[in-house]
Design a protein around this motif. Structure first.
Motif, PDB file in Angstrom:
ATOM      1  N   PRO A 236       0.918  -1.279  -0.133  1.00  0.00           N
ATOM      2  CA  PRO A 236       0.246   0.119  -0.059  1.00  0.00           C
ATOM      3  C   PRO A 236       1.030   1.290   0.101  1.00  0.00           C
ATOM      4  N   ILE A 237       0.377   2.299  -0.349  1.00  0.00           N
ATOM      5  CA  ILE A 237       1.025   3.448  -0.387  1.00  0.00           C
ATOM      6  C   ILE A 237       0.668   4.243   1.005  1.00  0.00           C
ATOM      7  N   PRO A 238       1.902   4.680   1.782  1.00  0.00           N
ATOM      8  CA  PRO A 238       1.769   5.003   2.773  1.00  0.00           C
ATOM      9  C   PRO A 238       0.983   6.258   3.285  1.00  0.00           C
ATOM     10  N   GLY A 239       0.522   6.581   4.395  1.00  0.00           N
ATOM     11  CA  GLY A 239      -0.139   7.800   4.751  1.00  0.00           C
ATOM     12  C   GLY A 239      -1.696   7.940   4.116  1.00  0.00           C
ATOM     13  N   MET A 240      -2.166   9.303   4.329  1.00  0.00           N
ATOM     14  CA  MET A 240      -3.443   9.584   3.761  1.00  0.00           C
ATOM     15  C   MET A 240      -3.417  10.594   2.664  1.00  0.00           C
ATOM     16  N   PRO A 241      -4.666  10.730   1.800  1.00  0.00           N
ATOM     17  CA  PRO A 241      -4.572  11.659   0.962  1.00  0.00           C
ATOM     18  C   PRO A 241      -5.001  12.980   1.590  1.00  0.00           C
ATOM     19  N   PRO A 242      -4.592  14.049   1.065  1.00  0.00           N
ATOM     20  CA  PRO A 242      -4.790  15.429   1.970  1.00  0.00           C
ATOM     21  C   PRO A 242      -6.341  15.854   1.813  1.00  0.00           C
ATOM     22  N   GLU A 243      -6.574  16.745   2.617  1.00  0.00           N
ATOM     23  CA  GLU A 243      -7.855  17.366   2.385  1.00  0.00           C
ATOM     24  C   GLU A 243      -7.538  18.290   1.252  1.00  0.00           C
ATOM     25  N   LEU A 244      -8.768  18.283   0.379  1.00  0.00           N
ATOM     26  CA  LEU A 244      -8.681  19.487  -0.848  1.00  0.00           C
ATOM     27  C   LEU A 244      -8.852  20.758  -0.141  1.00  0.00           C
ATOM     28  N   GLY A 245      -9.432  20.851   0.766  1.00  0.00           N
ATOM     29  CA  GLY A 245      -9.373  22.294   1.248  1.00  0.00           C
ATOM     30  C   GLY A 245      -8.299  22.691   2.166  1.00  0.00           C
ATOM     31  N   ALA A 246      -7.545  21.981   1.978  1.00  0.00           N
ATOM     32  CA  ALA A 246      -6.116  22.395   2.973  1.00  0.00           C
ATOM     33  C   ALA A 246      -4.940  21.870   2.348  1.00  0.00           C
ATOM     34  N   LEU A 247      -4.804  21.935   1.184  1.00  0.00           N
ATOM     35  CA  LEU A 247      -3.664  21.322   0.384  1.00  0.00           C
ATOM     36  C   LEU A 247      -2.275  21.997   0.766  1.00  0.00           C
ATOM     37  N   PRO A 248      -1.081  21.324   0.855  1.00  0.00           N
ATOM     38  CA  PRO A 248       0.105  21.826   1.364  1.00  0.00           C
ATOM     39  C   PRO A 248       0.638  22.800   0.305  1.00  0.00           C
ATOM     40  N   ASP A 249       1.357  23.604   0.394  1.00  0.00           N
ATOM     41  CA  ASP A 249       2.167  24.586  -0.398  1.00  0.00           C
ATOM     42  C   ASP A 249       2.805  24.089  -1.479  1.00  0.00           C
ATOM     43  N   GLY A 250       3.428  22.855  -1.391  1.00  0.00           N
ATOM     44  CA  GLY A 250       4.227  22.319  -2.381  1.00  0.00           C
ATOM     45  C   GLY A 250       3.409  21.160  -3.078  1.00  0.00           C
ATOM     46  N   CYS A 251       4.061  20.086  -3.485  1.00  0.00           N
ATOM     47  CA  CYS A 251       3.519  18.851  -4.160  1.00  0.00           C
ATOM     48  C   CYS A 251       2.411  18.213  -2.980  1.00  0.00           C
ATOM     49  N   ALA A 252       1.413  18.115  -3.364  1.00  0.00           N
ATOM     50  CA  ALA A 252       0.056  17.238  -2.466  1.00  0.00           C
ATOM     51  C   ALA A 252       0.800  16.050  -2.247  1.00  0.00           C
ATOM     52  N   PHE A 253       1.515  15.272  -2.932  1.00  0.00           N
ATOM     53  CA  PHE A 253       1.879  13.880  -2.618  1.00  0.00           C
ATOM     54  C   PHE A 253       3.161  13.918  -1.859  1.00  0.00           C
ATOM     55  N   ALA A 254       3.860  14.972  -1.572  1.00  0.00           N
ATOM     56  CA  ALA A 254       5.011  14.899  -0.822  1.00  0.00           C
ATOM     57  C   ALA A 254       5.005  14.189   0.691  1.00  0.00           C
ATOM     58  N   PRO A 255       3.969  14.578   1.358  1.00  0.00           N
ATOM     59  CA  PRO A 255       4.048  13.918   2.680  1.00  0.00           C
ATOM     60  C   PRO A 255       3.746  12.432   2.529  1.00  0.00           C
ATOM     61  N   ARG A 256       3.617  11.755   1.561  1.00  0.00           N
ATOM     62  CA  ARG A 256       3.658  10.553   1.218  1.00  0.00           C
ATOM     63  C   ARG A 256       4.570   9.736   0.503  1.00  0.00           C
ATOM     64  N   CYS A 257       5.505  10.624  -0.119  1.00  0.00           N
ATOM     65  CA  CYS A 257       6.594  10.236  -1.108  1.00  0.00           C
ATOM     66  C   CYS A 257       7.954  10.122  -0.453  1.00  0.00           C
ATOM     67  N   ALA A 258       8.595   8.745  -0.894  1.00  0.00           N
ATOM     68  CA  ALA A 258       9.843   8.437  -0.261  1.00  0.00           C
ATOM     69  C   ALA A 258      10.792   9.219  -0.956  1.00  0.00           C
ATOM     70  N   HIS A 259      10.602   9.953  -2.114  1.00  0.00           N
ATOM     71  CA  HIS A 259      11.437  10.759  -3.006  1.00  0.00           C
ATOM     72  C   HIS A 259      11.445  12.117  -2.747  1.00  0.00           C
ATOM     73  N   ALA A 260      10.686  12.793  -1.799  1.00  0.00           N
ATOM     74  CA  ALA A 260      10.478  14.090  -1.456  1.00  0.00           C
ATOM     75  C   ALA A 260      11.730  14.879  -0.892  1.00  0.00           C
TER      76      ALA A 260
END
Length: 283
Positions: A236-260
């Motif tokens: 499985p992909i670790p973590g959870m998808p972000p809230e669309l009303g509170a997206l991070p400043d950068g890449c939305a997938f970064a908190p779940r990405c091993a290459h971030a």
């Protein structure tokens, strides 16, 4: 999933919070948004400005067919499936009354809807039967563009494959198909082109054979989708998808990405070379 040019089917796949839409990437700007609007061609219809009469008489079922995501909610509750199909055949194809019963049976068969259920009302249908009824209705007019929103929901695997093959035949006849699905197996069976969305944004567009085969997806999220399949790594992909009303400043997938990296956390990646990623997998 995705829109294709005539004579090509397209599919975009997604899982978890993802949906798909391939043709949306055509003419997109660097951030995945649409480029400048094209000038309407002669005989075209502005779908936003069109009135109900225009939509009913020239667009719905004639130019654009729809398999809705919630099929039972789109069926008239006081009419049987047979009545739905008969009306669609009369209005969209001009089927004569004398051959209407046979045409209704053929339309139902096309979507694997059982003939002995044609006289049932929507509330008497299971989720899978309602899905097949909606698919049969959408296919009646053989519209130049078919929008199929999760058309395999509630179906067992054999019916998924049959539905996917019928949608593929629709596209192979020179029509366009936009398939929205979380079913990667259906997408692989149908698609010429795949688009993957994450957090409301297209993050990758690729030819289906390249996406599902070698060299594979370039975006880490898309690669994670395939790796999560039981026939692959079943990871499985670790973590959870972000809230669309509170997206991070950068890449939305970064908190779940091993290459971030820090760059991923600070800035939204531009969509270039088929992927919206600061560190895409090399093709």
């Amino acid at each position: 999933m995705s829109t294709s040019a005539p004579s090509a089917a397209s599919a975009a796949s997604a899982a978890a919070s993802a949906a798909s839409a391939a043709s949306a990437a055509s003419g997109a700007d660097g951030r995945g948004g649409p480029a400048a609007a094209a000038t309407p061609a002669a005989g075209s219809v502005d779908l936003i400005a069109a009135d109900e009469r225009t939509l009913a008489r020239t667009v719905r079922g004639r130019r654009v067919g729809l398999v809705p995501q919630s099929p039972a909610a789109h069926l008239t509750p006081v009419r049987t499936v047979r009545a739905h199909l008969a009306e669609s055949l009369r209005e969209l194809t001009g089927t004569p009354r004398a051959v209407l019963p046979a045409a209704v049976a053929a339309a139902a068969e096309r979507a694997a809807f059982p003939a002995d259920h044609l006289d049932r009302y929507p509330h008497e249908l299971s989720g899978g039967l309602a899905q097949r009824a909606a698919t049969a209705l959408a296919l009646v007019g053989d519209a130049p563009l078919l929008l199929a929103d999760e058309p395999t929901t509630g179906l067992d695997r054999d019916l998924v494959d049959r539905t996917a093959d019928e949608l593929r035949r629709h596209a192979d006849a020179g029509r366009a198909l936009l398939l929205i699905t979380h079913d990667l197996a259906a997408a692989r069976r149908i698609a010429d082109r795949v688009a993957v969305m994450y957090a409301g944004r297209i993050v990758e567009v690729a030819a289906a054979d390249r996406f599902f085969g070698a060299p594979g997806p370039r975006h880490p999220y898309a690669r994670g989708l395939l790796a999560a399949l039981p026939e692959r790594d079943f990871t499985p992909i670790p973590g959870m998808p972000p809230e669309l009303g509170a997206l991070p400043d950068g890449c939305a997938f970064a908190p779940r990405c091993a290459h971030a990296t820090d760059e991923c956390l600070r800035t939204v990646p531009r969509f270039t070379d088929g992927a919206a990623c600061h560190h895409p997998q090399e093709a």
